[in-house]
Design an enzyme around this catalytic site. Structure first.
Site, PDB file in Angstrom:
ATOM      1  N   ASP A   1       0.833  -1.207   0.000  1.00 46.28           N
ATOM      2  CA  ASP A   1       0.000   0.000   0.000  1.00 46.28           C
ATOM      3  C   ASP A   1       0.872   1.263   0.000  1.00 46.28           C
ATOM      4  OD1 ASP A   1      -2.840   0.992   0.448  1.00 46.28           O
ATOM      5  OD2 ASP A   1      -1.836   1.967   2.127  1.00 46.28           O
TER       6      ASP A   1
ATOM      7  N   GLU B   1      13.735 -16.076  -0.184  1.00 41.34           N
ATOM      8  CA  GLU B   1      14.089 -17.159   0.755  1.00 41.34           C
ATOM      9  C   GLU B   1      12.980 -18.204   0.831  1.00 41.34           C
ATOM     10  OE1 GLU B   1      15.030 -15.705   4.672  1.00 41.34           O
ATOM     11  OE2 GLU B   1      16.156 -14.036   3.804  1.00 41.34           O
TER      12      GLU B   1
HETATM   13  C1  NOJ Z   1      -4.434   3.013  -0.784  1.00 38.86           C
HETATM   14  C2  NOJ Z   1      -5.583   2.102  -0.495  1.00 38.86           C
HETATM   15  O1  NOJ Z   1      -5.879   1.373  -1.655  1.00 38.86           O
HETATM   16  C3  NOJ Z   1      -6.712   2.977  -0.024  1.00 38.86           C
HETATM   17  O2  NOJ Z   1      -7.921   2.282   0.050  1.00 38.86           O
HETATM   18  C4  NOJ Z   1      -6.329   3.573   1.297  1.00 38.86           C
HETATM   19  O3  NOJ Z   1      -7.329   4.471   1.726  1.00 38.86           O
HETATM   20  C5  NOJ Z   1      -5.006   4.332   1.189  1.00 38.86           C
HETATM   21  N1  NOJ Z   1      -4.026   3.614   0.457  1.00 38.86           N
HETATM   22  C6  NOJ Z   1      -4.451   4.572   2.558  1.00 38.86           C
HETATM   23  O4  NOJ Z   1      -3.990   3.376   3.092  1.00 38.86           O
END
Ligand code: NOJ
Length: 584
Positions: A238, A290
């Site tokens: 993310d 790994e």
């Molecule tokens: C990207 C994620 O896909 C989204 O849903 C989220 O709100 C933001 N990152 C923050 O984590």
């Protein structure tokens, strides 16, 4: 525009083997590597909206496990699971309070292990969503930081700083939250007076980690190993572009006139794309290597241009990165051809596959977007009852064609749960139901993403369309989703579900994921995009009228609205077809 060709003249031209299509030189050759992730089709499950086994109104892990036999009929290689970790759910689980657990909302650790092992028995890998940029303000590390003194080791896990100006009343810099408002929140000092600020790129409940601190790096290495030990097939990372902040956290100019503005992307912003990221990715790649089964790393990196994004998937870095430029592309032939060419060119320089994607949980579904001509939606902005409403018939026809076309491209692809049913957004969701922090933090100015996150329909005549045994749903579903329910689509050869199944099976049989690409020039057909992937010709008609197909090449497959026409050498409006190249 459309070519004024009727069926008779089309078949004449076919008999004479005169074709308006001229093959261009090969632009993309297959990689010498044939690893699974170079061609993988990965299905995104947003657990809270997939299937509720308990009746709580919230989807759960046991619900997903129970549906694995049905997911397997789709023919995908892996499932990316959006976060299911313990979380106060202020950002639907992207505010994690424990990276090595399962939120009781979704089940238990045993449920997670059962899901991973059952998926494996179907040949499906489970990709875990890791959220390293920030955690929840209820994470033990952040609570410890709040309880500790300024300058302490605990605070050094995050970005705490004194304010500037009189009484320290001005935030440390001008960075703002991508969800709206300031990116800094002030906390009380030990004596109760206003104290330091901490930075959060998203909601105030999502404090950013300080990735320059080796202790943060160690924490996440432990987390990766934890899930790899549990059998995970890899990670979606993310906001991978924001983990490191520029030294000193300088003010950000934002828009060209110098004023900060909300939105994506910000190629030169001081919290994005810092070079130190690449050491972390290299370390993570080593960790993945790994483990058996080639666990994969896929970055959610909103980095532009594509040539820069290629650095993220260079040898020894991540395996894949989402191609947001493709997702953002409107229903426009030249734009689509441009982004495909640029993507392949950029990723080929580092021998990495591109991952094509049309929908996810952060953006209006493509069946909705393509029903809104000329409206450019930014990530994070959905459609609400006060906005212009999409033409749903047009949107669905285009969405089906777009998917058939996309699945013919070489590389990997991501699908978002429900798109295989032809779902669009819930575009008339009332404000009172909205839960997305973008809506809440912008005081409703931004609609937010709830519309594309609504629980999906399984059974046309059951409460909540079979999503939950009680009929409860955490977000209300639109009233007209019965026709999209899975039970009605399962045995209907013309359904969107069967279109996806057919396309995925044929894609795999023809080896298209590991194929090559050349464009056709077709100057008389300005709204037709035609490519050749190895021995398969793929044609997308973006116009509102039938067009001739390349002459003499037998039809392999077309989305249903074109079958009759295709027999006459024509491709219907807003349709796509695959043909076998006769010289192949
Ligand atoms: C990207 C994620 O896909 C989204 O849903 C989220 O709100 C933001 N990152 C923050 O984590």
């Amino acid at each position: 525009m459309s070519l004024p060709v009727d069926a008779a003249s089309a078949s004449d031209s076919q008999n004479e083997a005169v074709s308006p299509y001229a093959l261009q030189p090969v632009l993309h050759e297959p990689s010498a590597g044939d690893q699974w992730w170079r061609r993988a089709v990965i299905y995104q499950i947003y657990p809270r909206s997939f299937k509720d086994s308990t009746g709580s109104g919230m989807g759960d892990l046991a619900g997903i496990t129970a549906e694995l036999p049905r997911i397997a009929t789709l023919g995908v290689d892996a499932i990316w699971l959006s976060p299911f970790f313990p979380s106060p759910q202020k950002d639907a689980g992207y505010d994690v309070s424990d990276y090595r657990g399962v939120d009781p909302l979704f089940g238990t650790m045993d449920d997670a292990k059962t899901l991973i092992s059952t998926a494996k028995s179907f040949g499906i890998r489970i990709i875990i969503d890791i959220v390293p940029n920030h955690c929840s303000n209820e994470h033990a590390l952040f609570k410890a930081a709040l309880a500790a003194e300024p300058g302490s080791a605990e605070r050094a896990m995050f970005h705490f700083a004194d304010g500037s100006g009189e009484g320290g009343n001005t935030p440390p810099n001008n960075w703002f939250s991508l969800f709206g408002g300031s990116g800094w929140t002030r906390v009380p000092a030990a004596d109760g007076t206003p104290g330091q600020y901490y930075f959060h790129l998203f909601d105030a409940t999502q404090p950013d980690f300080n990735w320059r601190n080796p202790a943060v790096q160690e924490e996440f290495e432990k987390t990766l190993r934890f899930w790899l030990d549990a059998g995970a097939g890899g990670f979606r990372i993310d906001v991978a572009h924001a983990m490191f902040k520029k030294h000193g956290m300088p003010n950000w100019g934002g828009a060209p006139d110098g004023t900060p503005r909300p939105g994506f992307p910000f190629a030169e912003a001081p919290m994005f794309g810092q070079p130190e990221l690449h050491q972390v990715f290299a370390r993570w790649r080593e960790i993945c290597e790994e483990y058996p089964g080639e666990p994969v790393l896929c970055s959610e990196a909103n980095v532009r241009p594509l040539t820069r994004l290629a650095d993220w998937v260079a040898p020894g870095q991540m395996h894949q990165s989402f191609n947001f430029d493709y997702l953002r592309t409107l229903w426009d032939r030249d734009a689509l051809a441009g982004v495909i060419g640029d993507s392949l060119e950029a990723f080929d320089t580092v021998d990495a596959p591109t991952t094509w994607v049309l929908s996810n949980h952060d953006v209006s579904r493509h069946a909705t977007r393509f029903g809104l001509d000329g409206v450019a939606l930014d990530l994070g902005d959905g459609i609400g009852p006060r906005d212009p409403q999409p033409d749903t018939t047009l949107g669905l026809a285009r969405a089906r064609a777009a998917t058939v076309f996309m699945l013919g491209l070489p590389g990997g692809a991501y699908l978002y749960q429900g798109e295989e049913l032809g779902l669009g957004d819930h575009t008339t969701l009332e404000d009172r139901y909205r839960q997305d922090p973008t809506f809440l933090r912008s005081n409703g100015e931004r609609t937010g993403r709830d519309g594309c996150r609504v629980p999906i329909p399984w059974v046309h005549d059951a409460p909540a369309y079979g999503f939950s045994p009680t009929g409860d749903t955490w977000l209300p579903q639109p009233g007209n989703w019965a026709a999209f329910s899975r039970d009605l689509q399962d045995d209907d050869p013309a359904s969107t579900l069967n279109l996806y199944r057919k396309a995925l099976a044929l894609r795999s049989e023809l080896g298209l994921g590991l194929g090559s690409l050349a464009f056709f020039a077709n100057p008389g057909l300005p709204e037709v995009l035609a490519i050749r992937n190895s021995d398969t010709i793929i044609v997308l008609n973006l116009s509102g009228a039938p067009v001739p197909l390349p002459a003499g090449d037998p039809l392999l497959f077309s989305d249903a609205n074109g079958a009759k026409l295709a027999a006459m050498g024509m491709l219907g409006a807003n349709a796509a077809a695959w043909l076998r190249a006769t010289d192949g």
